[in-house]
Design an enzyme around this catalytic site. Structure first.
Site, mmCIF file in Angstrom:
data_model
loop_
_atom_site.group_PDB
_atom_site.id
_atom_site.type_symbol
_atom_site.label_atom_id
_atom_site.label_comp_id
_atom_site.label_asym_id
_atom_site.label_seq_id
_atom_site.Cartn_x
_atom_site.Cartn_y
_atom_site.Cartn_z
ATOM 1 N N ARG A 58 -16.176 10.516 9.928
ATOM 2 C CA ARG A 58 -16.326 11.147 11.774
ATOM 3 C C ARG A 58 -17.792 11.207 12.061
ATOM 4 N NH1 ARG A 58 -11.170 10.619 11.797
ATOM 5 N NH2 ARG A 58 -9.473 11.081 9.833
ATOM 6 N N HIS A 91 -13.561 3.055 1.502
ATOM 7 C CA HIS A 91 -12.968 2.558 3.384
ATOM 8 C C HIS A 91 -14.623 2.905 4.483
ATOM 9 C CE1 HIS A 91 -10.936 2.497 6.802
ATOM 10 N NE2 HIS A 91 -9.836 1.830 6.209
ATOM 11 N N TYR A 94 -14.420 4.827 10.664
ATOM 12 C CA TYR A 94 -13.543 4.180 12.223
ATOM 13 C C TYR A 94 -13.769 4.075 13.075
ATOM 14 C CZ TYR A 94 -9.919 6.326 8.450
ATOM 15 O OH TYR A 94 -9.104 7.008 7.075
ATOM 16 N N HIS A 131 -12.162 -1.669 9.215
ATOM 17 C CA HIS A 131 -11.475 -1.596 10.390
ATOM 18 C C HIS A 131 -12.574 -2.872 10.866
ATOM 19 C CE1 HIS A 131 -8.431 1.840 10.251
ATOM 20 N NE2 HIS A 131 -8.653 1.366 8.906
ATOM 21 N N GLU A 166 -9.341 -5.353 7.370
ATOM 22 C CA GLU A 166 -8.440 -5.051 7.443
ATOM 23 C C GLU A 166 -7.477 -5.630 8.738
ATOM 24 O OE1 GLU A 166 -7.962 -0.517 6.854
ATOM 25 O OE2 GLU A 166 -6.014 -0.860 6.596
ATOM 26 N N ASP A 200 -2.688 -4.355 4.380
ATOM 27 C CA ASP A 200 -1.482 -3.053 4.680
ATOM 28 C C ASP A 200 -0.203 -3.255 5.095
ATOM 29 O OD1 ASP A 200 -0.815 -0.714 5.729
ATOM 30 O OD2 ASP A 200 -2.897 0.023 5.626
ATOM 31 N N HIS A 203 0.908 -1.573 8.540
ATOM 32 C CA HIS A 203 -0.592 -2.402 9.703
ATOM 33 C C HIS A 203 0.231 -3.632 10.056
ATOM 34 C CE1 HIS A 203 -4.337 -0.242 9.122
ATOM 35 N NE2 HIS A 203 -3.437 0.760 8.908
ATOM 36 N N HIS A 237 -3.683 -2.033 0.806
ATOM 37 C CA HIS A 237 -3.350 -1.315 1.033
ATOM 38 C C HIS A 237 -2.048 -0.796 1.466
ATOM 39 C CE1 HIS A 237 -7.523 -0.076 3.048
ATOM 40 N NE2 HIS A 237 -7.288 0.251 1.722
ATOM 41 N N ASP A 250 -0.162 3.391 14.143
ATOM 42 C CA ASP A 250 -0.821 3.085 12.534
ATOM 43 C C ASP A 250 -0.467 4.472 11.991
ATOM 44 O OD1 ASP A 250 -1.772 2.497 10.545
ATOM 45 O OD2 ASP A 250 -3.403 2.747 11.487
ATOM 46 N N HIS A 252 1.334 6.367 8.754
ATOM 47 C CA HIS A 252 1.422 5.921 7.322
ATOM 48 C C HIS A 252 2.138 7.129 6.880
ATOM 49 C CE1 HIS A 252 -3.259 4.347 6.283
ATOM 50 N NE2 HIS A 252 -2.183 3.900 7.428
ATOM 51 N N GLU A 282 -2.905 4.799 0.831
ATOM 52 C CA GLU A 282 -3.485 5.698 1.591
ATOM 53 C C GLU A 282 -2.162 6.380 2.066
ATOM 54 O OE1 GLU A 282 -4.363 2.816 4.244
ATOM 55 O OE2 GLU A 282 -6.875 2.750 3.406
HETATM 56 ZN ZN LIG Z 1 -4.920 0.351 5.352
HETATM 57 ZN ZN LIG Z 2 -7.763 1.652 7.008
#
Ligand SMILES: [Zn+2]
Ligand SMILES: [Zn+2]
Length: 363
Positions: A58, A91, A94, A131, A166, A200, A203, A237, A250, A252, A282
């Site tokens: 972040r 990964h 974001y 992403h 992804e 994923d 997703h 994923h 999204d 999880h 994840e």
């Molecule tokens: Zn993922």
């Molecule tokens: Zn991801």
């Protein structure tokens, strides 16, 4: 789970790693206190592969990885038998949006992306997952072209790391929720040996691909093969979904607790085509990584079982029950969202009728 004996002076890990299985079941592990700690965290949950962040996901700027720390990382991978080129799937941050229509923001994203890739190469890591970003208020096809252009640039500035795109859950203006998007981007990548895809499960489901049953999953893989091609599949994923099919959220969930249920994970754990690539959990763990240790053991347990195995059916019901309350809550939210949408469209229709009447009156 019994603690491994440390009598010989070797480090004791919470979960025993299964080195016999051809599957690389693993999870996203923490790296606080130094990137080399990720290797020990992966060992602790008995993982055959792992994901990690290469810097704070972040923050735009993070201190470089020190040479000493990179050496420690590589040497621990060697000690514990992780092939850095094939078993590790970092990964990306974001906020990296290589498809951003704002030139300045696009360049900032590219800088952070390239920095991530260089970190991979410093650690001898062969795969990097990210992403594909958002078109924001710009044109969709132009966004795909921008993304491909930046992948091409990054490939030229690095040596070996494979850039793994992804698939997304389909909310807002995201790109990569439709497999066609990913295909179009790959078509524009010049060095195709340096690009791959990560699927994923959450997703895919959120984007409207029903992978919750054997039939649905088979259809999805067929579509994947026809649209993109198996040779591009570089990682999976593993996540259940808190939100229902096609909800574009999204969210999880732990395996078996969500709307996917346990069935697709049995199918994955028995699909030979998914051996030898990172299959990374994840799922939400709330700071307790031992959940991953349990889930990896669950995946190993699913290997070699069939969908009508009474033990599997009992496990499936047991986990579904644990997630029942959350599924009901999310169903409500999703219905509320749907009714809001239909109210808006009814209002719009009413507006159109009103407009038509006014136009008629003016005429
Ligand atoms: Zn993922
Ligand atoms: Zn991801």
């Amino acid at each position: 789970m019994a603690k491994k004996s440390a009598a010989n002076g070797a480090k004791a890990f919470k979960y025993e790693r299964n080195r016999e299985t051809p599957f690389k079941f693993g999870a996203h592990v923490g790296m606080s206190g130094g990137i080399s700690n990720a290797v020990l965290n992966a060992m602790d949950i008995g993982a055959n592969s792992f994901a990690l962040f290469l810097k704070s996901p972040r923050k735009w700027v993070s201190p470089d990885i020190k040479d000493e720390e990179a050496e420690k990382f590589k040497s621990l991978c060697q000690t514990y038998g992780y092939n850095t080129r094939t078993d590790i799937l970092p990964h990306g941050s974001y906020f990296i949006n290589l498809a951003n229509p704002d030139k300045e923001k696009e360049e900032k994203a590219f800088g952070s992306f390239l920095d991530d890739l260089k970190r991979c190469e410093k650690l001898d890591i062969g795969l990097y997952n990210f992403h594909p970003g958002s078109r924001l208020d710009g044109d969709h096809d132009e966004a795909l072209a921008r993304l491909a252009k930046n992948i091409n640039r990054a490939i030229k500035e690095t040596k070996f790391v494979k850039i793994v795109i992804e698939n997304m859950a389909g909310h807002g203006n995201l790109i990569g929720s439709d497999l066609q998007d990913i295909k179009k981007v790959i078509d524009m990548v010049e060095d195709k040996s340096r690009v791959g895809v990560c699927i994923d499960t959450c997703h895919s489901f959120a984007a409207g691909y029903d992978v919750s049953t054997e039939e649905g999953f088979t259809k999805f893989w067929k579509l994947f093969e026809e649209t993109i091609g198996w040779n591009y599949l570089s990682a999976i994923h593993l996540n259940d979904s808190k939100a229902p099919l096609g909800d574009n959220r999204d969210l999880h969930q732990k395996l078996g607790y969500g709307f996917l249920g346990l069935e697709p994970f049995l199918i994955i754990a028995n699909n030979k085509k998914l051996q030898n690539i990172p299959v990374v959990l994840e799922t939400p763990v709330q700071g307790d990584d031992s959940v991953y240790g349990e889930e990896i053991k669950l995946l190993e347990w699913l290997q070699g079982r069939s969908l009508d195995d009474p033990l599997f059916l009992a496990k499936k019901d047991e986990l579904a029950k644990l997630g029942e309350k959350e599924r009901a809550e999310q169903s409500k939210k999703s219905q509320a969202k749907a009714s809001k949408k239909s109210k808006v469209s009814k209002k719009r229709q009413a507006g159109n009728i009103l407009e038509a009447t006014i136009i008629k009156k003016i005429k």
